[in-house]
Design an enzyme around this catalytic site. Structure first.
Site, PDB file in Angstrom:
ATOM      1  N   ASP A 166       0.833  -1.207   0.000  1.00  0.00           N
ATOM      2  CA  ASP A 166       0.000   0.000   0.000  1.00  0.00           C
ATOM      3  C   ASP A 166       0.868   1.257   0.000  1.00  0.00           C
ATOM      4  O   ASP A 166       0.485   2.289  -0.558  1.00  0.00           O
ATOM      5  CB  ASP A 166      -0.919  -0.016   1.218  1.00  0.00           C
ATOM      6  CG  ASP A 166      -1.961   1.089   1.178  1.00  0.00           C
ATOM      7  OD1 ASP A 166      -2.596   1.262   0.121  1.00  0.00           O
ATOM      8  OD2 ASP A 166      -2.144   1.776   2.188  1.00  0.00           O
ATOM      9  N   ARG A 174       4.731   7.448  -9.218  1.00  0.00           N
ATOM     10  CA  ARG A 174       5.663   8.537  -9.508  1.00  0.00           C
ATOM     11  C   ARG A 174       6.857   8.041 -10.315  1.00  0.00           C
ATOM     12  O   ARG A 174       7.391   8.761 -11.166  1.00  0.00           O
ATOM     13  CB  ARG A 174       6.119   9.189  -8.199  1.00  0.00           C
ATOM     14  CG  ARG A 174       5.010   9.974  -7.502  1.00  0.00           C
ATOM     15  CD  ARG A 174       5.512  10.688  -6.266  1.00  0.00           C
ATOM     16  NE  ARG A 174       5.808   9.775  -5.176  1.00  0.00           N
ATOM     17  CZ  ARG A 174       4.911   9.335  -4.300  1.00  0.00           C
ATOM     18  NH1 ARG A 174       3.646   9.713  -4.397  1.00  0.00           N
ATOM     19  NH2 ARG A 174       5.267   8.523  -3.320  1.00  0.00           N
ATOM     20  N   ASP A 187      -6.440   3.018  -4.018  1.00  0.00           N
ATOM     21  CA  ASP A 187      -5.736   2.886  -2.740  1.00  0.00           C
ATOM     22  C   ASP A 187      -6.719   2.915  -1.575  1.00  0.00           C
ATOM     23  O   ASP A 187      -6.802   1.977  -0.778  1.00  0.00           O
ATOM     24  CB  ASP A 187      -4.709   4.007  -2.613  1.00  0.00           C
ATOM     25  CG  ASP A 187      -3.743   3.788  -1.462  1.00  0.00           C
ATOM     26  OD1 ASP A 187      -4.176   3.266  -0.415  1.00  0.00           O
ATOM     27  OD2 ASP A 187      -2.565   4.145  -1.587  1.00  0.00           O
ATOM     28  N   HIS A 188      -7.471   3.985  -1.469  1.00  0.00           N
ATOM     29  CA  HIS A 188      -8.379   4.132  -0.332  1.00  0.00           C
ATOM     30  C   HIS A 188      -9.598   3.222  -0.448  1.00  0.00           C
ATOM     31  O   HIS A 188     -10.179   2.829   0.564  1.00  0.00           O
ATOM     32  CB  HIS A 188      -8.807   5.592  -0.206  1.00  0.00           C
ATOM     33  CG  HIS A 188      -7.656   6.513   0.020  1.00  0.00           C
ATOM     34  ND1 HIS A 188      -7.731   7.886  -0.135  1.00  0.00           N
ATOM     35  CD2 HIS A 188      -6.370   6.266   0.385  1.00  0.00           C
ATOM     36  CE1 HIS A 188      -6.563   8.438   0.120  1.00  0.00           C
ATOM     37  NE2 HIS A 188      -5.717   7.465   0.436  1.00  0.00           N
TER      38      HIS A 188
END
Length: 470
Positions: A166, A174, A187-188
């Site tokens: 995570d 990036r 992700d969330h």
């Protein structure tokens, strides 16, 4: 007759992710002034007919009680898609442990192949939770039996692996130049659904299934997670830690390490002891047990841990509410007192539905249903509401106080609570049907939303798009 001019006109159809370029259309010069032939880009604000620009508006402060304003198509409005494009994730800060582990996460990310999409890294972490959750389900279906030691050990390892991946997905984004708002949703969104795994792990080795203590664990954890997204919705900053010593990293790795330690313990002997027995070795030095109220002294250790968890969770929720209520977005000194009061009430109203879900879960008698059925149904309902809050926060769209997706669970809870003729098997069947409904509803909602975001950003979900040569 006027001379025709061969022009290139960019036409963006509402609700479509792509812009269709219509070339070589003969348009009379007298009509060219009425058309907007300027180059288009994804970040440009939506337009109206005739070239009039409709400036996107932040609707997070828009009072919205029974339903949100209708959208053109899908789940995100055209204005919302504009804000999705320009969205920049802002974390609330980092702890000392984050700074210490950051080089390790960076090194592990460097080992990943450059063709691996960040969302695939997130998904691999989620699969760890899914596999461990399924094995825990098999060995402790209702969290009232202690699973085998190797299962607890596996759950601890998967917790650590999940959180490590995570922390790597953003770095991979990036590294590959593929950062996007879709990554935040993934992700969330996975964090939200993986809370079911964390609750299953803790509930199983503490053996608190079939009690209100498990309901307390689940409702506080998922409500707190919703409130974190609710706070970002209003402040545009996602809370990540409380100070420099306690944050999400500490909590997740602590859960994993404590779970691994539990795999080497006689869990029934440890957690079934009363607090009086736990504190007995301290009596020669300081009779702490004698200072406790009788109710606390006779409380088993597993229940005392849950009570402490509840107090900590409520404290964090109160601090979250305080940060939102006094944030300049809601309580600026330039606003009249009436405006501040209206904005605060509007913000608090968005907690109504998730709070109702938690209250409904407590209304269901623990012995009236199987804990697993209640847990999964409640977890999926919370997950759907939270994912919607995540997206609407990025899109700056109005989020209504009443979320009708919660209605089936609320009605089912009332039915189970007050219908004495409904058997336990019947109640389990009702919740089982709702499990499938919420799973379908959530997957459908997420799929439509991902399609909209991918179309608007011109990206793929699980693979990197090759850049075109200039």
């Amino acid at each position: 007759m006027p001379v025709s001019t061969r022009s290139t006109v960019a036409i963006e159809r509402p609700g479509r992710a792509t812009t269709k370029m219509i070339n070589s259309i003969d348009i009379p010069d007298e009509f060219m002034d009425e058309l907007d032939t300027s180059p288009t880009n994804d970040a440009a604000p939506p337009g109206k007919a005739g070239g009039e620009v409709d400036e996107p508006r932040d609707e997070t402060l828009t009072p919205c009680f029974l339903s949100e304003p209708p959208v053109e198509s899908g789940n995100i409005s055209l204005h919302g898609l504009h804000f999705i494009v320009t969205h920049k994730y802002k974390s609330g800060g980092y702890t000392h442990l984050d700074d210490f582990l950051n080089p390790t996460w960076t090194y592990l990310t460097s080992l990943l192949p450059m063709w691996m999409a960040p969302n695939m890294v997130t998904t691999l972490g989620g699969l760890h939770c899914g596999v461990a959750y399924g094995i825990l389900w098999w060995h402790s279906p209702d969290f009232d039996l202690s699973p085998p030691d190797w299962v607890v050990l596996l759950a601890g390892w998967c917790t650590i692996a999940y959180y490590t991946l995570d922390c790597m997905d953003g770095k991979q984004a990036r590294r590959t130049g593929s950062s996007s708002p879709l990554g935040q949703l993934f992700d969330h969104g996975f964090d939200c659904i993986c809370t079911l795994f964390f609750m299953s792990t803790v509930g199983s080795y503490l053996m608190i299934g079939g009690t209100y203590w498990y309901v307390l664990l689940q409702t506080t954890l998922q409500f707190a997670f919703f409130m974190a997204q609710w706070e970002e919705y209003h402040t545009h900053v996602l809370p990540h830690c409380a100070g420099k010593w306690c944050g999400v990293t500490e909590v997740n790795y602590s859960i994993g390490i404590i779970t691994i330690i539990n795999s080497f313990l006689d869990r029934e002997a440890v957690y079934h002891r009363t607090m009086k027995e736990v504190l007995a070795p301290l009596d020669p030095y300081y009779p702490l047990a004698q200072q406790l109220p009788p109710l606390v002294k006779e409380l088993e250790l597993r229940y005392f841990i849950m009570a402490a968890w509840g107090v900590m969770s409520v404290t964090l929720m109160i601090l979250s509410i305080k940060r939102v209520m006094f944030h300049p977005h809601l309580a600026s000194s330039s606003l009249y007192p009436g405006e501040v009061r209206e904005r605060r009430l509007n913000a608090l109203s968005k907690l109504l539905t998730p709070f109702a879900l938690g209250a409904a879960a407590f209304a269901v008698p623990p012995d009236a249903v199987r804990t697993r059925y209640l847990s999964v149904t409640l977890g999926l309902a919370y997950s759907l509401l939270t994912k919607k809050m995540i997206v609407f926060s990025m899109a700056k769209m109005a989020y209504s106080a009443v979320q009708w997706d919660a209605a089936p669970f609320l009605l089912a809870a009332i039915w189970i609570r007050f219908d004495d003729n409904l058997s336990k098997m019947g109640a389990d069947f009702v919740l089982g049907v709702l499990c499938f409904w919420y799973a379908f509803r959530m997957l459908r909602w997420v799929n439509v939303t991902i399609d909209q975001i991918c179309g608007k950003l011109d990206i793929y979900c699980f693979r990197l798009k090759k850049k075109k040569d200039d």
